[in-house]
Design a protein around this motif. Sequence first.
Motif, PDB file in Angstrom:
ATOM      1  N   ALA A  91       0.825  -1.212   0.000  1.00 54.08           N
ATOM      2  CA  ALA A  91       0.000   0.000   0.000  1.00 54.08           C
ATOM      3  C   ALA A  91       0.854   1.255   0.000  1.00 54.08           C
ATOM      4  CB  ALA A  91      -0.928  -0.002   1.211  1.00 54.08           C
ATOM      5  N   ALA A  92       2.088   1.125   0.469  1.00 52.07           N
ATOM      6  CA  ALA A  92       3.015   2.265   0.478  1.00 52.07           C
ATOM      7  C   ALA A  92       4.425   1.764   0.221  1.00 52.07           C
ATOM      8  CB  ALA A  92       2.948   3.002   1.816  1.00 52.07           C
ATOM      9  N   HIS A  93       5.207   2.599  -0.400  1.00 46.53           N
ATOM     10  CA  HIS A  93       6.610   2.295  -0.650  1.00 46.53           C
ATOM     11  C   HIS A  93       7.430   3.466  -0.130  1.00 46.53           C
ATOM     12  CE1 HIS A  93      10.418   2.111  -2.895  1.00 46.53           C
ATOM     13  NE2 HIS A  93      10.239   0.808  -2.838  1.00 46.53           N
ATOM     14  N   PHE A  94       8.337   3.188   0.832  1.00 40.49           N
ATOM     15  CA  PHE A  94       9.188   4.212   1.425  1.00 40.49           C
ATOM     16  C   PHE A  94      10.594   4.075   0.862  1.00 40.49           C
ATOM     17  CE2 PHE A  94       5.903   3.269   4.543  1.00 40.49           C
ATOM     18  CZ  PHE A  94       5.437   4.540   4.860  1.00 40.49           C
ATOM     19  N   ALA A  95      11.250   5.198   0.620  1.00 39.74           N
ATOM     20  CA  ALA A  95      12.618   5.175   0.095  1.00 39.74           C
ATOM     21  C   ALA A  95      13.465   6.208   0.832  1.00 39.74           C
ATOM     22  CB  ALA A  95      12.622   5.470  -1.399  1.00 39.74           C
ATOM     23  N   PHE A  96      14.590   5.728   1.379  1.00 42.70           N
ATOM     24  CA  PHE A  96      15.580   6.593   2.021  1.00 42.70           C
ATOM     25  C   PHE A  96      16.684   6.864   1.005  1.00 42.70           C
ATOM     26  CE2 PHE A  96      13.536   4.490   5.535  1.00 42.70           C
ATOM     27  CZ  PHE A  96      13.588   5.381   6.602  1.00 42.70           C
ATOM     28  N   ALA A  97      16.993   8.131   0.761  1.00 45.55           N
ATOM     29  CA  ALA A  97      18.092   8.473  -0.159  1.00 45.55           C
ATOM     30  C   ALA A  97      18.473   9.928   0.016  1.00 45.55           C
ATOM     31  CB  ALA A  97      17.687   8.212  -1.611  1.00 45.55           C
ATOM     32  N   ASP A  98      19.771  10.187  -0.030  1.00 45.69           N
ATOM     33  CA  ASP A  98      20.293  11.554  -0.035  1.00 45.69           C
ATOM     34  C   ASP A  98      19.766  12.397   1.121  1.00 45.69           C
ATOM     35  OD1 ASP A  98      21.647  10.960  -2.440  1.00 45.69           O
ATOM     36  OD2 ASP A  98      19.840  11.398  -3.602  1.00 45.69           O
ATOM     37  N   GLY A  99      19.652  11.795   2.307  1.00 49.86           N
ATOM     38  CA  GLY A  99      19.203  12.543   3.470  1.00 49.86           C
ATOM     39  C   GLY A  99      17.729  12.881   3.474  1.00 49.86           C
ATOM     40  N   ARG A 100      16.953  12.260   2.606  1.00 50.84           N
ATOM     41  CA  ARG A 100      15.506  12.509   2.533  1.00 50.84           C
ATOM     42  C   ARG A 100      14.773  11.181   2.617  1.00 50.84           C
ATOM     43  NH1 ARG A 100      13.794  17.227  -0.124  1.00 50.84           N
ATOM     44  NH2 ARG A 100      11.870  16.750   0.970  1.00 50.84           N
ATOM     45  N   THR A 101      13.495  11.242   2.938  1.00 50.09           N
ATOM     46  CA  THR A 101      12.657  10.051   2.940  1.00 50.09           C
ATOM     47  C   THR A 101      11.391  10.367   2.152  1.00 50.09           C
ATOM     48  OG1 THR A 101      13.506   9.410   5.092  1.00 50.09           O
ATOM     49  CG2 THR A 101      11.488   8.333   4.359  1.00 50.09           C
ATOM     50  N   ALA A 102      11.203   9.634   1.063  1.00 44.47           N
ATOM     51  CA  ALA A 102      10.047   9.831   0.193  1.00 44.47           C
ATOM     52  C   ALA A 102       9.159   8.602   0.243  1.00 44.47           C
ATOM     53  CB  ALA A 102      10.512  10.096  -1.238  1.00 44.47           C
ATOM     54  N   ALA A 103       7.931   8.748  -0.243  1.00 40.59           N
ATOM     55  CA  ALA A 103       6.998   7.623  -0.250  1.00 40.59           C
ATOM     56  C   ALA A 103       6.015   7.767  -1.395  1.00 40.59           C
ATOM     57  CB  ALA A 103       6.248   7.548   1.074  1.00 40.59           C
ATOM     58  N   THR A 104       5.562   6.626  -1.876  1.00 39.55           N
ATOM     59  CA  THR A 104       4.440   6.585  -2.811  1.00 39.55           C
ATOM     60  C   THR A 104       3.392   5.662  -2.218  1.00 39.55           C
ATOM     61  OG1 THR A 104       5.501   4.789  -4.045  1.00 39.55           O
ATOM     62  CG2 THR A 104       5.851   7.036  -4.865  1.00 39.55           C
ATOM     63  N   VAL A 105       2.135   5.867  -2.607  1.00 32.80           N
ATOM     64  CA  VAL A 105       1.043   5.070  -2.047  1.00 32.80           C
ATOM     65  C   VAL A 105       0.152   4.548  -3.159  1.00 32.80           C
ATOM     66  CG1 VAL A 105       1.035   6.333   0.139  1.00 32.80           C
ATOM     67  CG2 VAL A 105      -0.432   7.106  -1.718  1.00 32.80           C
ATOM     68  N   THR A 106      -0.582   3.472  -2.848  1.00 30.56           N
ATOM     69  CA  THR A 106      -1.505   2.903  -3.827  1.00 30.56           C
ATOM     70  C   THR A 106      -2.952   2.934  -3.351  1.00 30.56           C
ATOM     71  OG1 THR A 106      -1.171   0.668  -2.951  1.00 30.56           O
ATOM     72  CG2 THR A 106       0.275   1.357  -4.759  1.00 30.56           C
ATOM     73  N   THR A 107      -3.193   3.390  -2.131  1.00 30.77           N
ATOM     74  CA  THR A 107      -4.564   3.427  -1.606  1.00 30.77           C
ATOM     75  C   THR A 107      -4.818   4.743  -0.872  1.00 30.77           C
ATOM     76  OG1 THR A 107      -4.062   2.494   0.572  1.00 30.77           O
ATOM     77  CG2 THR A 107      -4.487   0.912  -1.218  1.00 30.77           C
ATOM     78  N   ASP A 108      -6.079   5.107  -0.784  1.00 24.72           N
ATOM     79  CA  ASP A 108      -6.453   6.308  -0.029  1.00 24.72           C
ATOM     80  C   ASP A 108      -6.144   6.137   1.455  1.00 24.72           C
ATOM     81  OD1 ASP A 108      -7.313   7.646  -2.278  1.00 24.72           O
ATOM     82  OD2 ASP A 108      -9.402   7.024  -2.057  1.00 24.72           O
ATOM     83  N   ALA A 109      -6.322   4.920   1.969  1.00 22.28           N
ATOM     84  CA  ALA A 109      -6.032   4.672   3.388  1.00 22.28           C
ATOM     85  C   ALA A 109      -4.557   4.941   3.669  1.00 22.28           C
ATOM     86  CB  ALA A 109      -6.393   3.238   3.768  1.00 22.28           C
ATOM     87  N   ALA A 110      -3.668   4.496   2.771  1.00 21.85           N
ATOM     88  CA  ALA A 110      -2.235   4.722   2.960  1.00 21.85           C
ATOM     89  C   ALA A 110      -1.924   6.212   2.897  1.00 21.85           C
ATOM     90  CB  ALA A 110      -1.432   3.955   1.915  1.00 21.85           C
ATOM     91  N   ARG A 111      -2.602   6.925   2.004  1.00 25.75           N
ATOM     92  CA  ARG A 111      -2.407   8.375   1.897  1.00 25.75           C
ATOM     93  C   ARG A 111      -2.710   9.050   3.227  1.00 25.75           C
ATOM     94  NH1 ARG A 111      -4.997   8.322  -2.491  1.00 25.75           N
ATOM     95  NH2 ARG A 111      -3.224   8.133  -3.863  1.00 25.75           N
ATOM     96  N   SER A 112      -3.813   8.671   3.843  1.00 26.02           N
ATOM     97  CA  SER A 112      -4.200   9.255   5.134  1.00 26.02           C
ATOM     98  C   SER A 112      -3.191   8.919   6.225  1.00 26.02           C
ATOM     99  CB  SER A 112      -5.587   8.749   5.545  1.00 26.02           C
ATOM    100  OG  SER A 112      -6.548   9.147   4.612  1.00 26.02           O
ATOM    101  N   VAL A 113      -2.706   7.669   6.230  1.00 27.04           N
ATOM    102  CA  VAL A 113      -1.741   7.248   7.242  1.00 27.04           C
ATOM    103  C   VAL A 113      -0.455   8.066   7.120  1.00 27.04           C
ATOM    104  CG1 VAL A 113      -0.227   5.348   7.953  1.00 27.04           C
ATOM    105  CG2 VAL A 113      -2.665   4.930   7.569  1.00 27.04           C
ATOM    106  N   LEU A 114       0.038   8.227   5.900  1.00 28.23           N
ATOM    107  CA  LEU A 114       1.277   8.987   5.726  1.00 28.23           C
ATOM    108  C   LEU A 114       1.115  10.419   6.217  1.00 28.23           C
ATOM    109  CD1 LEU A 114       2.237   6.497   4.187  1.00 28.23           C
ATOM    110  CD2 LEU A 114       3.213   8.038   2.486  1.00 28.23           C
ATOM    111  N   GLU A 115      -0.001  11.035   5.902  1.00 25.48           N
ATOM    112  CA  GLU A 115      -0.213  12.413   6.343  1.00 25.48           C
ATOM    113  C   GLU A 115      -0.289  12.493   7.861  1.00 25.48           C
ATOM    114  OE1 GLU A 115      -3.562  13.800   4.077  1.00 25.48           O
ATOM    115  OE2 GLU A 115      -2.398  13.821   2.201  1.00 25.48           O
ATOM    116  N   LEU A 116      -0.869  11.484   8.507  1.00 24.93           N
ATOM    117  CA  LEU A 116      -0.925  11.465   9.977  1.00 24.93           C
ATOM    118  C   LEU A 116       0.472  11.386  10.594  1.00 24.93           C
ATOM    119  CD1 LEU A 116      -3.918   9.078  10.753  1.00 24.93           C
ATOM    120  CD2 LEU A 116      -3.722  11.487  11.388  1.00 24.93           C
TER     121      LEU A 116
END
Length: 197
Positions: A95-120
Amino acid sequence: MAITDHHAVFIGTTDDGHTFTVVNSPLRTAHTILTSGGFTTREHHGRALHLLPPAPSPEVGDHAEVALHLLYALTTDVADLRSSTRWQEPEAEAAAHFAFADGRTAATVTTDAARSVLELHGFQPTPTGYALPAGTGERERVTAVLNADIHLWSLGHGCAIDLNLPTPEAIPPAPGHGPTPAPKPPAPPRPPHRHTR
């Protein structure tokens, strides 16, 4: 320091499938627990690195899983950022993919539920997905991903975690054991002092 250095125990997965454990605190029985669970130990840039090869036999995998859970009896300061197939069926889409790189942490999501969780958990929308705000410290980045991962699991969703470590050789050295800096060139000689009359 690196993301592997802020917790008593850090558990992760390299891109080539090795599960690794870094023990950053003097936990007396951690080495025995891990080697009994099938991990091999080697010296790696100033630290003992415990490794489990990709796709261990089911029996070894089960022993390793028990060993990792036994570490929680020694400390609760554990950052478990393995690829989260541990939370889901192998064929399930993350539902989510997290990536650590270059001192940053990014994410992509595939569901609305995951979107809400990341924002929380502090992730902010970007043109390509989500990211933690610039300037978020390393320990805070790890904690945000840990909390989001557990939250997603509690909702029945899995996630994938990319630590940007292609092989075990890419695991950062222990603090204070980085590459030796090149020596500075000697200063040019000063011109002789001349007396004037």
